[in-house]
Design a protein around this motif. Structure first.
Motif, PDB file in Angstrom:
ATOM      1  N   UNK A  81     -33.444  20.125  -5.119  1.00  0.00           N
ATOM      2  CA  UNK A  81     -33.505  18.744  -5.582  1.00  0.00           C
ATOM      3  C   UNK A  81     -33.795  17.745  -4.477  1.00  0.00           C
ATOM      4  N   UNK A  82     -33.510  16.471  -4.761  1.00  0.00           N
ATOM      5  CA  UNK A  82     -33.685  15.335  -3.855  1.00  0.00           C
ATOM      6  C   UNK A  82     -35.155  14.979  -3.611  1.00  0.00           C
ATOM      7  N   UNK A  83     -36.077  15.659  -4.269  1.00  0.00           N
ATOM      8  CA  UNK A  83     -37.491  15.283  -4.197  1.00  0.00           C
ATOM      9  C   UNK A  83     -37.725  14.059  -5.080  1.00  0.00           C
ATOM     10  N   UNK A  84     -38.535  13.119  -4.581  1.00  0.00           N
ATOM     11  CA  UNK A  84     -38.876  11.921  -5.359  1.00  0.00           C
ATOM     12  C   UNK A  84     -40.063  12.241  -6.274  1.00  0.00           C
ATOM     13  N   UNK A  85     -39.891  11.991  -7.569  1.00  0.00           N
ATOM     14  CA  UNK A  85     -40.933  12.233  -8.559  1.00  0.00           C
ATOM     15  C   UNK A  85     -41.543  10.894  -8.959  1.00  0.00           C
ATOM     16  N   UNK A  86     -42.865  10.803  -8.937  1.00  0.00           N
ATOM     17  CA  UNK A  86     -43.588   9.611  -9.377  1.00  0.00           C
ATOM     18  C   UNK A  86     -44.249   9.907 -10.720  1.00  0.00           C
ATOM     19  N   UNK A  87     -43.907   9.115 -11.735  1.00  0.00           N
ATOM     20  CA  UNK A  87     -44.417   9.316 -13.095  1.00  0.00           C
ATOM     21  C   UNK A  87     -45.252   8.093 -13.469  1.00  0.00           C
ATOM     22  N   UNK A  88     -46.544   8.301 -13.689  1.00  0.00           N
ATOM     23  CA  UNK A  88     -47.460   7.209 -14.000  1.00  0.00           C
ATOM     24  C   UNK A  88     -47.615   7.066 -15.502  1.00  0.00           C
ATOM     25  N   UNK A  89     -47.342   5.863 -16.020  1.00  0.00           N
ATOM     26  CA  UNK A  89     -47.534   5.558 -17.439  1.00  0.00           C
ATOM     27  C   UNK A  89     -48.848   4.824 -17.642  1.00  0.00           C
ATOM     28  N   UNK A  90     -49.351   4.842 -18.858  1.00  0.00           N
ATOM     29  CA  UNK A  90     -50.617   4.162 -19.153  1.00  0.00           C
ATOM     30  C   UNK A  90     -50.450   2.666 -19.332  1.00  0.00           C
ATOM     31  N   UNK A  91     -49.225   2.199 -19.474  1.00  0.00           N
ATOM     32  CA  UNK A  91     -48.989   0.754 -19.620  1.00  0.00           C
ATOM     33  C   UNK A  91     -47.573   0.421 -19.180  1.00  0.00           C
ATOM     34  N   UNK A  92     -47.337  -0.854 -18.890  1.00  0.00           N
ATOM     35  CA  UNK A  92     -46.016  -1.309 -18.455  1.00  0.00           C
ATOM     36  C   UNK A  92     -45.093  -1.449 -19.666  1.00  0.00           C
ATOM     37  N   UNK A  93     -43.837  -1.109 -19.486  1.00  0.00           N
ATOM     38  CA  UNK A  93     -42.848  -1.272 -20.557  1.00  0.00           C
ATOM     39  C   UNK A  93     -41.589  -1.896 -19.973  1.00  0.00           C
ATOM     40  N   UNK A  94     -41.024  -2.864 -20.706  1.00  0.00           N
ATOM     41  CA  UNK A  94     -39.839  -3.582 -20.235  1.00  0.00           C
ATOM     42  C   UNK A  94     -38.534  -2.955 -20.711  1.00  0.00           C
ATOM     43  N   UNK A  95     -38.621  -1.960 -21.581  1.00  0.00           N
ATOM     44  CA  UNK A  95     -37.420  -1.348 -22.128  1.00  0.00           C
ATOM     45  C   UNK A  95     -36.655  -0.560 -21.059  1.00  0.00           C
ATOM     46  N   UNK A  96     -35.349  -0.533 -21.212  1.00  0.00           N
ATOM     47  CA  UNK A  96     -34.503   0.231 -20.290  1.00  0.00           C
ATOM     48  C   UNK A  96     -34.714   1.731 -20.497  1.00  0.00           C
ATOM     49  N   UNK A  97     -34.767   2.470 -19.397  1.00  0.00           N
ATOM     50  CA  UNK A  97     -34.880   3.923 -19.472  1.00  0.00           C
ATOM     51  C   UNK A  97     -33.479   4.519 -19.626  1.00  0.00           C
ATOM     52  N   UNK A  98     -33.301   5.289 -20.687  1.00  0.00           N
ATOM     53  CA  UNK A  98     -32.003   5.891 -20.980  1.00  0.00           C
ATOM     54  C   UNK A  98     -31.848   7.225 -20.254  1.00  0.00           C
ATOM     55  N   UNK A  99     -32.932   8.018 -20.230  1.00  0.00           N
ATOM     56  CA  UNK A  99     -32.822   9.353 -19.650  1.00  0.00           C
ATOM     57  C   UNK A  99     -34.195   9.870 -19.228  1.00  0.00           C
ATOM     58  N   UNK A 100     -34.225  10.560 -18.083  1.00  0.00           N
ATOM     59  CA  UNK A 100     -35.419  11.282 -17.634  1.00  0.00           C
ATOM     60  C   UNK A 100     -35.000  12.730 -17.402  1.00  0.00           C
ATOM     61  N   UNK A 101     -35.768  13.660 -17.963  1.00  0.00           N
ATOM     62  CA  UNK A 101     -35.491  15.075 -17.791  1.00  0.00           C
ATOM     63  C   UNK A 101     -36.696  15.771 -17.191  1.00  0.00           C
ATOM     64  N   UNK A 102     -36.441  16.627 -16.206  1.00  0.00           N
ATOM     65  CA  UNK A 102     -37.474  17.485 -15.611  1.00  0.00           C
ATOM     66  C   UNK A 102     -37.164  18.916 -16.021  1.00  0.00           C
ATOM     67  N   UNK A 103     -37.923  19.450 -16.968  1.00  0.00           N
ATOM     68  CA  UNK A 103     -37.645  20.811 -17.470  1.00  0.00           C
ATOM     69  C   UNK A 103     -36.172  20.914 -17.881  1.00  0.00           C
ATOM     70  N   UNK A 104     -35.678  19.890 -18.594  1.00  0.00           N
ATOM     71  CA  UNK A 104     -34.308  19.814 -19.136  1.00  0.00           C
ATOM     72  C   UNK A 104     -33.243  19.531 -18.082  1.00  0.00           C
TER      73      UNK A 104
END
Length: 220
Positions: free
Chosen positions: A51-74
């Motif tokens: 772990x401890x690697x920084x992951x960069x996730x590019x979206x197609x558009x900006x969103x103002x909503x709060x992120x509840x959860x991010x999962x990497x292969x669960x």
């Protein structure tokens, strides 16, 4: 179907957790909110287990909503920054695995990457050469498994940093040795925050000295 609009046109299908599922295997009680938001790309695609690697996730558009959860292969990823590029820090996986990246927002929008991210076990099998001169400049080769993963790779010879690191393949790296004092050194490969020690040592010997040349004259 890769969009919820197309999916919901089929009576036997519904949009669930960022993908189209048949109603027979659907674990969502109702169709989720349709959205044009999607994951365009992410990096790195392969990361070390610790772990401890920084992951960069590019979206197609900006969103103002709060992120509840991010999962990497669960496996949860700790949120660092969110905009049209989301940054999160991977946590430890106990074994090698691969799967989708999923992002869930507070407004019930759920998006899923098309590509897999993979947790990989890295190991080093050998180094070549294992005896070098003080002057430096020689090329050191490391062979092993999953050496070119994560965001950054660094090779250390004792406290010296090996120069001009290059990828030969996923499992092989090379670098240029700096000038070093004569002695035996341990070799360490650092992948993001993970340290891999090499069982072989590197021996640095004094530079060769030319005392005489014979003959001094030869034919052209």
């Amino acid at each position: 179907y890769d969009t919820c609009d197309k999916c919901n046109l089929r009576s036997k299908c519904s949009w669930c957790q960022g993908r189209c599922l048949t109603n027979s295997i659907n674990k969502c009680l109702i169709n989720e909110q349709c959205t044009s938001l999607r994951i365009v790309d992410f990096s790195p695609k392969s990361i070390p287990l610790n772990g401890r690697t920084i992951i960069n996730i590019l979206l197609n558009e900006h969103i103002n909503e709060e992120i509840v959860e991010i999962l990497l292969a669960d496996i949860p990823c700790l949120l660092i920054n969110s905009s049209n590029i989301i940054q999160c820090q991977a946590i430890v996986s106990n074994y090698s695995r691969k799967g989708h990246i999923s992002v869930q927002f507070s407004n019930s929008i759920y998006i899923l990457s098309k590509e897999y991210i993979e947790y990989c076990q890295s190991s080093i099998n050998s180094i070549t050469p294992n005896i070098v001169y003080e002057v430096g400049g020689q090329i050191l080769y490391l062979s092993g498994k999953n050496l070119f993963i994560g965001n950054e790779q660094t090779i250390f010879i004792g406290d010296y940093r090996c120069l001009q690191l290059k990828q030969i393949s996923l499992n092989n790296l090379s670098c240029q040795l700096p000038p070093m004092a004569s002695r035996i050194y341990n070799i360490t490969l650092k992948i993001d925050k993970q340290l891999l020690n090499v069982e072989q040592n590197l021996k640095v010997t004094p530079n060769p000295i030319v005392e005489d040349i014979d003959p001094t004259i030869s034919f052209a």
